[in-house]
Design a protein around this motif. Sequence first.
Motif, PDB file in Angstrom:
ATOM      1  N   VAL A  10      13.060 -17.220  77.707  1.00  9.75           N
ATOM      2  CA  VAL A  10      13.188 -15.924  77.071  1.00  9.75           C
ATOM      3  C   VAL A  10      14.672 -15.637  76.858  1.00  9.75           C
ATOM      4  O   VAL A  10      15.506 -15.978  77.701  1.00  9.75           O
ATOM      5  CB  VAL A  10      12.509 -14.817  77.915  1.00  9.75           C
ATOM      6  N   ALA A  11      14.999 -15.032  75.716  1.00  8.06           N
ATOM      7  CA  ALA A  11      16.377 -14.631  75.432  1.00  8.06           C
ATOM      8  C   ALA A  11      16.672 -13.342  76.202  1.00  8.06           C
ATOM      9  O   ALA A  11      15.878 -12.404  76.181  1.00  8.06           O
ATOM     10  CB  ALA A  11      16.564 -14.421  73.938  1.00  8.06           C
ATOM     11  N   THR A  12      17.814 -13.302  76.877  1.00  8.49           N
ATOM     12  CA  THR A  12      18.176 -12.157  77.714  1.00  8.49           C
ATOM     13  C   THR A  12      19.082 -11.181  76.956  1.00  8.49           C
ATOM     14  O   THR A  12      19.644 -11.527  75.918  1.00  8.49           O
ATOM     15  CB  THR A  12      18.925 -12.628  78.981  1.00  8.49           C
ATOM     16  N   PRO A  13      19.272  -9.973  77.512  1.00 12.94           N
ATOM     17  CA  PRO A  13      20.189  -9.002  76.891  1.00 12.94           C
ATOM     18  C   PRO A  13      21.653  -9.477  76.874  1.00 12.94           C
ATOM     19  O   PRO A  13      22.466  -8.924  76.148  1.00 12.94           O
ATOM     20  CB  PRO A  13      20.040  -7.756  77.771  1.00 12.94           C
ATOM     21  N   ALA A  14      21.975 -10.506  77.647  1.00 10.01           N
ATOM     22  CA  ALA A  14      23.338 -11.037  77.672  1.00 10.01           C
ATOM     23  C   ALA A  14      23.542 -12.137  76.626  1.00 10.01           C
ATOM     24  O   ALA A  14      24.618 -12.734  76.541  1.00 10.01           O
ATOM     25  CB  ALA A  14      23.662 -11.582  79.062  1.00 10.01           C
ATOM     26  N   GLY A  15      22.500 -12.440  75.853  1.00 10.62           N
ATOM     27  CA  GLY A  15      22.609 -13.514  74.871  1.00 10.62           C
ATOM     28  C   GLY A  15      22.512 -14.880  75.503  1.00 10.62           C
ATOM     29  O   GLY A  15      23.042 -15.856  74.975  1.00 10.62           O
ATOM     30  N   LEU A  16      21.840 -14.949  76.636  1.00  7.98           N
ATOM     31  CA  LEU A  16      21.637 -16.220  77.333  1.00  7.98           C
ATOM     32  C   LEU A  16      20.130 -16.468  77.450  1.00  7.98           C
ATOM     33  O   LEU A  16      19.339 -15.803  76.794  1.00  7.98           O
ATOM     34  CB  LEU A  16      22.313 -16.178  78.704  1.00  7.98           C
ATOM     35  N   LEU A  17      19.744 -17.413  78.293  1.00  6.08           N
ATOM     36  CA  LEU A  17      18.340 -17.750  78.476  1.00  6.08           C
ATOM     37  C   LEU A  17      17.923 -17.549  79.920  1.00  6.08           C
ATOM     38  O   LEU A  17      18.745 -17.633  80.831  1.00  6.08           O
ATOM     39  CB  LEU A  17      18.096 -19.211  78.083  1.00  6.08           C
ATOM     40  N   ASP A  18      16.642 -17.316  80.115  1.00  6.40           N
ATOM     41  CA  ASP A  18      16.051 -17.250  81.448  1.00  6.40           C
ATOM     42  C   ASP A  18      14.639 -17.797  81.334  1.00  6.40           C
ATOM     43  O   ASP A  18      14.085 -17.893  80.233  1.00  6.40           O
ATOM     44  CB  ASP A  18      16.029 -15.804  81.958  1.00  6.40           C
ATOM     45  N   LEU A  19      14.061 -18.155  82.478  1.00  2.26           N
ATOM     46  CA  LEU A  19      12.667 -18.559  82.472  1.00  2.26           C
ATOM     47  C   LEU A  19      11.820 -17.335  82.138  1.00  2.26           C
ATOM     48  O   LEU A  19      12.073 -16.242  82.651  1.00  2.26           O
ATOM     49  CB  LEU A  19      12.255 -19.117  83.837  1.00  2.26           C
ATOM     50  N   ALA A  20      10.843 -17.513  81.278  1.00  2.00           N
ATOM     51  CA  ALA A  20       9.964 -16.407  80.904  1.00  2.00           C
ATOM     52  C   ALA A  20       9.086 -16.047  82.091  1.00  2.00           C
ATOM     53  O   ALA A  20       8.712 -16.918  82.882  1.00  2.00           O
ATOM     54  CB  ALA A  20       9.108 -16.807  79.713  1.00  2.00           C
ATOM     55  N   PRO A  21       8.773 -14.757  82.240  1.00  2.00           N
ATOM     56  CA  PRO A  21       7.891 -14.348  83.332  1.00  2.00           C
ATOM     57  C   PRO A  21       6.523 -15.031  83.220  1.00  2.00           C
ATOM     58  O   PRO A  21       6.058 -15.325  82.113  1.00  2.00           O
ATOM     59  CB  PRO A  21       7.748 -12.835  83.147  1.00  2.00           C
ATOM     60  N   GLU A  22       5.913 -15.261  84.355  1.00  2.00           N
ATOM     61  CA  GLU A  22       4.574 -15.862  84.408  1.00  2.00           C
ATOM     62  C   GLU A  22       3.614 -15.044  83.543  1.00  2.00           C
ATOM     63  O   GLU A  22       3.619 -13.826  83.583  1.00  2.00           O
ATOM     64  CB  GLU A  22       4.081 -15.876  85.859  1.00  2.00           C
ATOM     65  N   GLY A  23       2.821 -15.706  82.736  1.00  4.36           N
ATOM     66  CA  GLY A  23       1.836 -15.026  81.906  1.00  4.36           C
ATOM     67  C   GLY A  23       2.371 -14.506  80.588  1.00  4.36           C
ATOM     68  O   GLY A  23       1.650 -13.834  79.848  1.00  4.36           O
ATOM     69  N   SER A  24       3.636 -14.787  80.251  1.00  4.33           N
ATOM     70  CA  SER A  24       4.206 -14.351  78.971  1.00  4.33           C
ATOM     71  C   SER A  24       3.501 -15.052  77.817  1.00  4.33           C
ATOM     72  O   SER A  24       3.059 -16.192  77.941  1.00  4.33           O
ATOM     73  CB  SER A  24       5.691 -14.688  78.897  1.00  4.33           C
ATOM     74  N   THR A  25       3.434 -14.360  76.703  1.00  2.00           N
ATOM     75  CA  THR A  25       2.865 -14.954  75.498  1.00  2.00           C
ATOM     76  C   THR A  25       4.014 -15.414  74.610  1.00  2.00           C
ATOM     77  O   THR A  25       4.810 -14.593  74.153  1.00  2.00           O
ATOM     78  CB  THR A  25       2.010 -13.916  74.733  1.00  2.00           C
ATOM     79  N   PRO A  26       4.113 -16.725  74.371  1.00  2.00           N
ATOM     80  CA  PRO A  26       5.216 -17.213  73.530  1.00  2.00           C
ATOM     81  C   PRO A  26       5.011 -16.823  72.070  1.00  2.00           C
ATOM     82  O   PRO A  26       3.894 -16.821  71.563  1.00  2.00           O
ATOM     83  CB  PRO A  26       5.154 -18.725  73.709  1.00  2.00           C
ATOM     84  N   GLU A  27       6.120 -16.478  71.429  1.00  3.10           N
ATOM     85  CA  GLU A  27       6.085 -16.165  69.997  1.00  3.10           C
ATOM     86  C   GLU A  27       6.315 -17.425  69.173  1.00  3.10           C
ATOM     87  O   GLU A  27       6.116 -17.420  67.962  1.00  3.10           O
ATOM     88  CB  GLU A  27       7.141 -15.119  69.677  1.00  3.10           C
ATOM     89  N   LEU A  28       6.776 -18.478  69.849  1.00  2.66           N
ATOM     90  CA  LEU A  28       7.041 -19.749  69.185  1.00  2.66           C
ATOM     91  C   LEU A  28       6.742 -20.869  70.169  1.00  2.66           C
ATOM     92  O   LEU A  28       7.145 -20.792  71.332  1.00  2.66           O
ATOM     93  CB  LEU A  28       8.515 -19.811  68.750  1.00  2.66           C
ATOM     94  N   THR A  29       6.014 -21.877  69.698  1.00  4.86           N
ATOM     95  CA  THR A  29       5.749 -23.061  70.507  1.00  4.86           C
ATOM     96  C   THR A  29       6.287 -24.273  69.765  1.00  4.86           C
ATOM     97  O   THR A  29       5.933 -24.511  68.606  1.00  4.86           O
ATOM     98  CB  THR A  29       4.241 -23.236  70.784  1.00  4.86           C
ATOM     99  N   LEU A  30       7.164 -25.010  70.434  1.00  2.28           N
ATOM    100  CA  LEU A  30       7.746 -26.237  69.880  1.00  2.28           C
ATOM    101  C   LEU A  30       7.228 -27.406  70.707  1.00  2.28           C
ATOM    102  O   LEU A  30       7.508 -27.486  71.907  1.00  2.28           O
ATOM    103  CB  LEU A  30       9.265 -26.173  69.941  1.00  2.28           C
ATOM    104  N   THR A  31       6.480 -28.295  70.077  1.00  2.00           N
ATOM    105  CA  THR A  31       5.891 -29.435  70.771  1.00  2.00           C
ATOM    106  C   THR A  31       6.473 -30.719  70.216  1.00  2.00           C
ATOM    107  O   THR A  31       6.336 -31.000  69.016  1.00  2.00           O
ATOM    108  CB  THR A  31       4.353 -29.450  70.595  1.00  2.00           C
ATOM    109  N   VAL A  32       7.132 -31.480  71.063  1.00  2.00           N
ATOM    110  CA  VAL A  32       7.656 -32.786  70.649  1.00  2.00           C
ATOM    111  C   VAL A  32       6.457 -33.710  70.502  1.00  2.00           C
ATOM    112  O   VAL A  32       5.685 -33.895  71.445  1.00  2.00           O
ATOM    113  CB  VAL A  32       8.668 -33.336  71.672  1.00  2.00           C
ATOM    114  N   THR A  33       6.281 -34.274  69.304  1.00  2.00           N
ATOM    115  CA  THR A  33       5.092 -35.074  69.032  1.00  2.00           C
ATOM    116  C   THR A  33       5.274 -36.556  69.342  1.00  2.00           C
ATOM    117  O   THR A  33       4.288 -37.278  69.419  1.00  2.00           O
ATOM    118  CB  THR A  33       4.652 -34.906  67.561  1.00  2.00           C
ATOM    119  N   ASP A  34       6.508 -37.007  69.494  1.00  2.00           N
ATOM    120  CA  ASP A  34       6.739 -38.398  69.890  1.00  2.00           C
ATOM    121  C   ASP A  34       6.360 -38.543  71.354  1.00  2.00           C
ATOM    122  O   ASP A  34       6.923 -37.863  72.212  1.00  2.00           O
ATOM    123  CB  ASP A  34       8.218 -38.793  69.719  1.00  2.00           C
ATOM    124  N   ASP A  35       5.399 -39.422  71.641  1.00  2.00           N
ATOM    125  CA  ASP A  35       4.969 -39.608  73.026  1.00  2.00           C
ATOM    126  C   ASP A  35       5.933 -40.470  73.828  1.00  2.00           C
ATOM    127  O   ASP A  35       6.141 -40.251  75.005  1.00  2.00           O
ATOM    128  CB  ASP A  35       3.578 -40.262  73.072  1.00  2.00           C
TER     129      ASP A  35
END
Length: 185
Positions: A74-99
């Motif tokens: 999750v993007a923080t108010p400081a313009g950095l990143l943090d782990l999203a809280p448990e149970g958050s609904t992602p607005e974007l999912t990026l899946t690397v398809t190369d196995d």
Amino acid sequence: MATPSSPFSLLGDLFNRIGERLQPPAWAIHEIQHRVVLFLNHVLQQEPEAQQRLLRQQGRVVRFQWRFVTMELVATPAGLLDLAPEGSTPELTLTVTDDSPFDIARATLRGDKPSVQIVGDVQLAAEVNWLVDHVRWDVEDDLARVIGDVPAHTLGNGVRRVVGALRQFVGDRTARAGGAAGHAE
């Protein structure tokens, strides 16, 4: 008639089997994810434009997936990143398809990005893509703080030469494989 497997495909299969069976405990995964967030924030702090872009995305959740590895940030108010809280609904999912981790490494050495499936907010995906394209870790600068400028620069030059040689090797092999495929038609 069975076609012979390459050593990379055999290693990839072994990696798959080990990854499916040996899942680290939840506490270890959580700790590794915290270390990744610390590293990403360290890199982001060296790029004010990246922080400004993240600030505009404050509170939005992005899920990254590759095989059995998932991480939600999750993007923080400081313009950095943090782990999203448990149970958050992602607005974007990026899946690397190369196995195969070897295919990803090969693409990276060629200077390509791995194949990614994008599901969700297009504007947020564009911001993430900008971050991937423009934010780089200045390893040499961090190393200079520990061992000094001249040794860090010398080591950096050596690493750049090795990476360049690997890219050329991978590029030459890809070109030969493409040329051989073209002649086989």
